[in-house]
Design a protein around this motif. Sequence first.
Motif, short mmCIF file in Angstrom:
data_model
loop_
_atom_site.label_atom_id
_atom_site.label_comp_id
_atom_site.label_asym_id
_atom_site.label_seq_id
_atom_site.Cartn_x
_atom_site.Cartn_y
_atom_site.Cartn_z
N GLY A 133 1.22 -1.01 -0.22
CA GLY A 133 0.00 -0.12 0.13
C GLY A 133 0.91 0.99 0.15
O GLY A 133 0.58 2.40 -0.89
N GLU A 159 0.60 4.74 -4.64
CA GLU A 159 0.40 5.75 -5.30
C GLU A 159 1.53 6.13 -6.11
O GLU A 159 1.80 7.09 -6.99
N HIS A 204 11.21 -9.54 2.41
CA HIS A 204 10.94 -9.90 1.29
C HIS A 204 11.84 -10.50 -0.21
O HIS A 204 11.19 -10.13 -0.84
N VAL A 228 11.49 -13.73 -1.89
CA VAL A 228 11.43 -14.51 -1.49
C VAL A 228 10.31 -15.11 -1.23
O VAL A 228 8.85 -13.97 -1.86
N GLY A 265 0.26 0.57 5.36
CA GLY A 265 0.40 0.09 3.83
C GLY A 265 -0.01 -2.07 3.62
O GLY A 265 0.78 -2.27 2.48
N SER A 310 -2.06 -5.60 4.40
CA SER A 310 -3.01 -5.55 4.77
C SER A 310 -3.07 -6.92 5.92
O SER A 310 -4.23 -7.36 6.60
N ASN A 342 -3.79 3.18 7.18
CA ASN A 342 -3.93 2.01 6.59
C ASN A 342 -4.76 3.28 5.35
O ASN A 342 -5.35 3.36 6.58
P1 OAD Z 1 -1.52 -6.49 0.86
O1 OAD Z 1 -2.14 -6.34 -1.17
O2 OAD Z 1 -1.82 -7.84 0.97
O3 OAD Z 1 -2.54 -5.21 0.98
C1 OAD Z 1 -1.85 -3.49 0.79
C2 OAD Z 1 -2.65 -3.40 2.05
O4 OAD Z 1 -2.02 -1.56 1.26
C3 OAD Z 1 -3.88 -3.39 1.70
O5 OAD Z 1 -4.34 -2.81 3.00
C4 OAD Z 1 -4.49 -2.04 1.17
O6 OAD Z 1 -5.95 -1.70 2.11
C5 OAD Z 1 -3.80 -0.73 1.60
N1 OAD Z 1 -3.47 0.43 0.83
C6 OAD Z 1 -3.87 0.36 -0.58
N2 OAD Z 1 -3.59 1.38 -1.76
C7 OAD Z 1 -2.77 2.04 -0.48
C8 OAD Z 1 -2.90 3.35 -0.03
N3 OAD Z 1 -2.94 4.47 -1.31
N4 OAD Z 1 -2.19 4.03 1.44
C9 OAD Z 1 -2.76 3.33 2.03
N5 OAD Z 1 -2.59 1.76 2.46
C10 OAD Z 1 -3.23 1.30 1.31
O7 OAD Z 1 0.17 -6.23 -0.05
P2 OAD Z 1 1.01 -6.70 1.37
O8 OAD Z 1 0.55 -6.93 3.26
O9 OAD Z 1 2.53 -5.84 1.41
O10 OAD Z 1 4.83 -11.34 -0.31
O11 OAD Z 1 0.94 -8.05 0.95
C11 OAD Z 1 2.47 -8.76 2.00
C12 OAD Z 1 3.11 -9.58 1.21
O12 OAD Z 1 2.12 -10.77 0.54
C13 OAD Z 1 3.95 -8.97 0.28
O13 OAD Z 1 5.38 -8.59 0.53
C14 OAD Z 1 4.04 -10.27 -1.13
C15 OAD Z 1 2.56 -10.39 -0.77
O14 OAD Z 1 2.05 -11.88 -1.33
C16 OAD Z 1 5.47 -12.33 -1.05
O15 OAD Z 1 5.29 -12.24 -2.60
C17 OAD Z 1 6.30 -13.28 -0.34
#
Ligand code: OAD
Length: 235
Positions: free
Chosen positions: A18, A22, A112, A152, A178, A180, A204
């Motif tokens: 997240g 942007e 990662h 990773v 940012g 999930s 978030n």
């Molecule tokens: P996610 O796609 O699971 O979550 C993104 C989060 O960012 C969500 O909670 C959205 O609500 C939030 N979000 C979106 N746009 C935003 C904004 N403009 N400002 C603030 N928040 C915003 O991504 P991650 O949590 O990073 O791993 O995912 C974790 C891991 O899952 C990644 O590193 C990757 C993925 O599978 C691997 O590939 C091993």
Amino acid sequence: MSQPTRPLQKIVILTGAGLSAESGLGTFRDADGLWAQHRIEDVATPEGFARNLQLVHDFYNARRAQSAEAPPNPAHKALARLQQDFPGEVILVTQNVDGLHEKAGSQAIHMHGELARALCAQCDARWDAPMVMTPDTPCPNCGTPATRPDVVWFGEIPYHMDIILDHLQTCDLFAAIGTSGQVYPAAGFVEEARLAGAQTIELNLDATDVSRAFDAHRIGKASQIVPDWVDTLLG
Ligand code: OAD
């Protein structure tokens, strides 16, 4: 009676997709995210790589090209300002593989991995990744064409876990920005920090699966809420 808050000497910040949304990079789990367009099993597991090397290289080559073009946004820049100007320690731990923290001037722990790095599946050598990798790209150390992105995958152990856990156990404030909260071990960092007596805050766009574990929340776009939060911390 509430506990007196201790002085902030060390802040640990976990960032996720997240933060870079942007900057034009897609998140994983939002409605139009990467995992709506690609199967995790195909492009983000060692088994998927063994099944179809070219497909996996194509996926990461495209992400590497997109990341190389992407600019850091005000949230990355605010975190760099915090890391530079905060009188204590600011540790950035990122799940992002895009390199935007470094473009903004920060140092981050990449749990990662990084799109900009390559890894030899044969001898574990690491080097700066070429923009385009193919199944024939040889390792500069052992010469084997066993090059993979240094990221990773599911089923693999994230990098630098010992040092990250040390930081979580000695921090005064933990923030998650940012992310999930769906992927462990990162989703469990808030509990580690709480056990250490740290304050915790989630920033978030929306509430997440782990929101209830945090003491405080700021809801909104990272480009707005992160600079505001950093201003508060820097007084
Ligand atoms: P996610 O796609 O699971 O979550 C993104 C989060 O960012 C969500 O909670 C959205 O609500 C939030 N979000 C979106 N746009 C935003 C904004 N403009 N400002 C603030 N928040 C915003 O991504 P991650 O949590 O990073 O791993 O995912 C974790 C891991 O899952 C990644 O590193 C990757 C993925 O599978 C691997 O590939 C091993």
